[in-house]
Design a protein around this motif. Structure first.
Motif, mmCIF file in Angstrom:
data_model
loop_
_atom_site.group_PDB
_atom_site.id
_atom_site.type_symbol
_atom_site.label_atom_id
_atom_site.label_comp_id
_atom_site.label_asym_id
_atom_site.label_seq_id
_atom_site.Cartn_x
_atom_site.Cartn_y
_atom_site.Cartn_z
ATOM 1 N N ARG A 1 -103.467 6.701 23.921
ATOM 2 C CA ARG A 1 -102.445 6.796 22.995
ATOM 3 C C ARG A 1 -103.149 7.014 21.522
ATOM 4 O O ARG A 1 -104.341 7.069 21.429
ATOM 5 N N ASP A 2 -102.437 7.352 20.560
ATOM 6 C CA ASP A 2 -102.977 7.660 19.243
ATOM 7 C C ASP A 2 -103.611 6.174 18.815
ATOM 8 O O ASP A 2 -103.240 5.182 19.098
ATOM 9 N N ALA B 1 -103.726 11.007 21.085
ATOM 10 C CA ALA B 1 -103.636 10.749 22.416
ATOM 11 C C ALA B 1 -104.115 11.845 23.201
ATOM 12 O O ALA B 1 -104.054 13.157 22.587
ATOM 13 N N LYS C 1 -95.567 13.832 20.825
ATOM 14 C CA LYS C 1 -94.871 13.704 21.811
ATOM 15 C C LYS C 1 -94.442 14.853 22.797
ATOM 16 O O LYS C 1 -94.583 14.878 23.952
ATOM 17 N N THR D 1 -99.529 3.720 18.762
ATOM 18 C CA THR D 1 -98.292 4.186 19.520
ATOM 19 C C THR D 1 -98.312 5.692 19.644
ATOM 20 O O THR D 1 -99.367 6.179 18.848
ATOM 21 N N ILE D 2 -97.892 6.462 20.207
ATOM 22 C CA ILE D 2 -97.861 7.899 20.181
ATOM 23 C C ILE D 2 -96.842 8.278 19.040
ATOM 24 O O ILE D 2 -95.674 8.033 18.882
ATOM 25 N N LEU E 1 -106.307 1.203 25.321
ATOM 26 C CA LEU E 1 -106.227 2.434 24.704
ATOM 27 C C LEU E 1 -107.120 3.671 25.551
ATOM 28 O O LEU E 1 -106.563 4.899 25.353
ATOM 29 N N HIS F 1 -100.876 7.181 33.400
ATOM 30 C CA HIS F 1 -101.450 7.072 32.641
ATOM 31 C C HIS F 1 -102.225 8.267 32.055
ATOM 32 O O HIS F 1 -102.513 8.392 31.064
#
Length: 464
Positions: free
Chosen positions: A348-349, A359, A9, A3-4, A95, A20
């Motif tokens: 993403r991370d 990310a 963010k 997830t980010i 990813l 994307h």
């Protein structure tokens, strides 16, 4: 599922044209990754281009399988090894972006090639184009290739530069099987356009300025777009059994034809891939067969057994019997993969090797490094096709050998590549003994697609 992270963010921005696409602001986000930024302005670019294998080995030995570089003005992270290949190529969690990884390298030259597409658009176009690789079209290509390869190699013999001869032949065979026509006098013009486009992919100057590699590559692309655009309109009116006709009539799931510019871009990319990567891989294979006459004789005997004599065509239904040839080709692809490194971009991370990678990071994996890893390939500098017997493959990491990529982006034309190389082996080895001067190994240019700097000087001694 990655997830980010909340602290990133605010620094990730979405391109409205591509939901994307993300940008990572601030190179400092990669400071925790060990590695080098290289020289001012140029970073590590020149070091990577001048000796990519040596540079990669030094970085891995110094920093481990996760390391940071700065090339072409961008910081990035390299992930080395079979586990890294699996993470990135299988991409279970979606990813990584091919489009954003390859885009900065190829988007001015080969836009919308399957390799540069992501997720649903990639799936839809791949499904439409796969019709060209079904058994019946492949059977037709086999007949065309047998004729063209047999006629061409029958005129060979004596001292020659093998790479140059194979490059000219694969362009001719691609024209016959892909386009359904002989190239004739336009072959040199199209070949130069392909060469300029491929070389532009690693040009240091990334804008198409006059007299730069990128400028020549973009000019080559304009020529190709014009050539294939005219041919596409002809094929839609009067289709044949060639691959381009299959693409011209390919439809999406709603029944609509692929747009003209999309078909043209796919065809240019696939012609390049079939032309240049097969040239490179076939050259590596025959280089090793010249150095290993025992294996050359085994493949010659197999071809004679399958065809029933010297210089005879290989039937499409008989290709599966050329098992030793397939093992040897796989070993040549291991020895020197045609695409030594593959870029992606993290959407993403994620975590790998104990490092958090944010990310927006440019990611690189290396088939060449995995193919030379002694943990998977004892004595990796030795040519040994028996590494690919079923029992040896069963005990090896699935992603230790990835010359055709993997996952959703596995090369669409891999069966065509196997077929063409098997035909080359049969037609050449049942006519000639391939030799080269002892101790005279060529120096290889590793980027963008491996090729011998001297053209691979061999001698073909006729035996039939």
């Amino acid at each position: 599922m990655a997830t980010i992270a909340p602290d990133l963010k605010a620094e990730l921005h979405t391109d409205r044209a591509n939901p994307h696409w993300v940008r990572l602001d601030g190179d400092h986000k990669l400071d925790h990754i060990p590695g080098e930024d290289g020289w001012p302005v140029m970073g590590t670019t020149i070091m990577q281009l001048s000796d990519p294998i040596g540079f990669q080995q030094r970085m891995t030995e110094t920093y481990g399988p996760v390391y940071r570089t700065r090339s072409f003005g961008r910081r990035g992270v390299n992930l080395i090894g079979a586990e890294a290949n699996e993470l990135v190529l299988f991409d279970r969690d979606k990813l990584f972006s091919n489009e954003q990884g390859w885009g900065p390298v190829l988007n001015l030259l080969f836009p919308r090639g399957l390799m540069l597409m992501d997720f649903e658009p990639h799936r839809a176009d791949r499904r439409a184009l796969s019709i060209a690789f079904k058994p019946e079209p492949m059977r037709a290509y086999c007949g065309v290739l047998n004729t063209d390869i047999g006629n061409a190699v029958d005129r060979w013999g004596g001292p020659m530069q093998f790479y140059d001869a194979i490059k000219a032949l694969t362009l001719d065979t691609a024209a016959s099987s892909f386009l359904g026509l002989p190239l004739g006098p336009e072959a040199d013009v199209l070949n130069k356009a392909f060469v300029d486009m491929v070389q532009a992919s690693v040009g240091v100057v990334r804008r198409p300025l006059p007299f730069t590699k990128m400028g020549k590559g973009v000019a080559g692309r304009r020529l190709m777009v014009d050539y294939f655009g005219k041919l596409l309109r002809e094929r839609r009116t009067n289709p044949g059994q060639d691959m381009f006709s299959q693409f011209a009539l390919a439809t999406r799931e709603d029944g609509t034809l692929l747009p003209e510019d999309v078909v043209v871009d796919h065809m240019i990319f696939l012609m390049m891939a079939a032309h240049d990567t097969i040239t490179s891989s076939a050259t590596v294979l025959f280089w090793q067969l010249a150095k290993n006459p025992g294996w050359q004789e085994r493949l010659r005997a197999e071809a004679r057994a399958v065809t029933g004599g010297d210089g005879l065509p290989v039937g499409y239904d008989d290709l599966g019997q050329m098992e030793l040839t397939e093992l040897a080709f796989k070993e040549a692809l291991r020895f020197m993969p045609p695409v030594p490194n593959m870029p992606r971009r993290a959407l993403r991370d994620f975590e790998f090797g104990g490092f958090r990678i944010p990310a927006g990071t440019n990611i690189g994996i290396s088939p060449a490094a995995a193919h030379a890893d002694p943990a998977h390939w004892p004595d990796p500098e030795r040519f040994d096709p028996l590494r690919f017997t079923p029992e040896n493959v069963a005990g090896r990491h699935k992603y230790a050998w990835v010359p055709f990529g993997g996952g959703a982006h596995m090369c669409l034309g891999l069966h065509f590549a196997y077929m063409q190389v098997k035909l080359l082996v049969s037609h050449i080895l049942t006519r000639y003994e391939v030799t080269m001067q002892a101790g005279r190994d060529p120096s290889w240019q590793a980027w963008p697609i491996p090729k011998p700097r001297d053209g691979l000087r061999v001698e073909l001694r006729r035996i039939c």
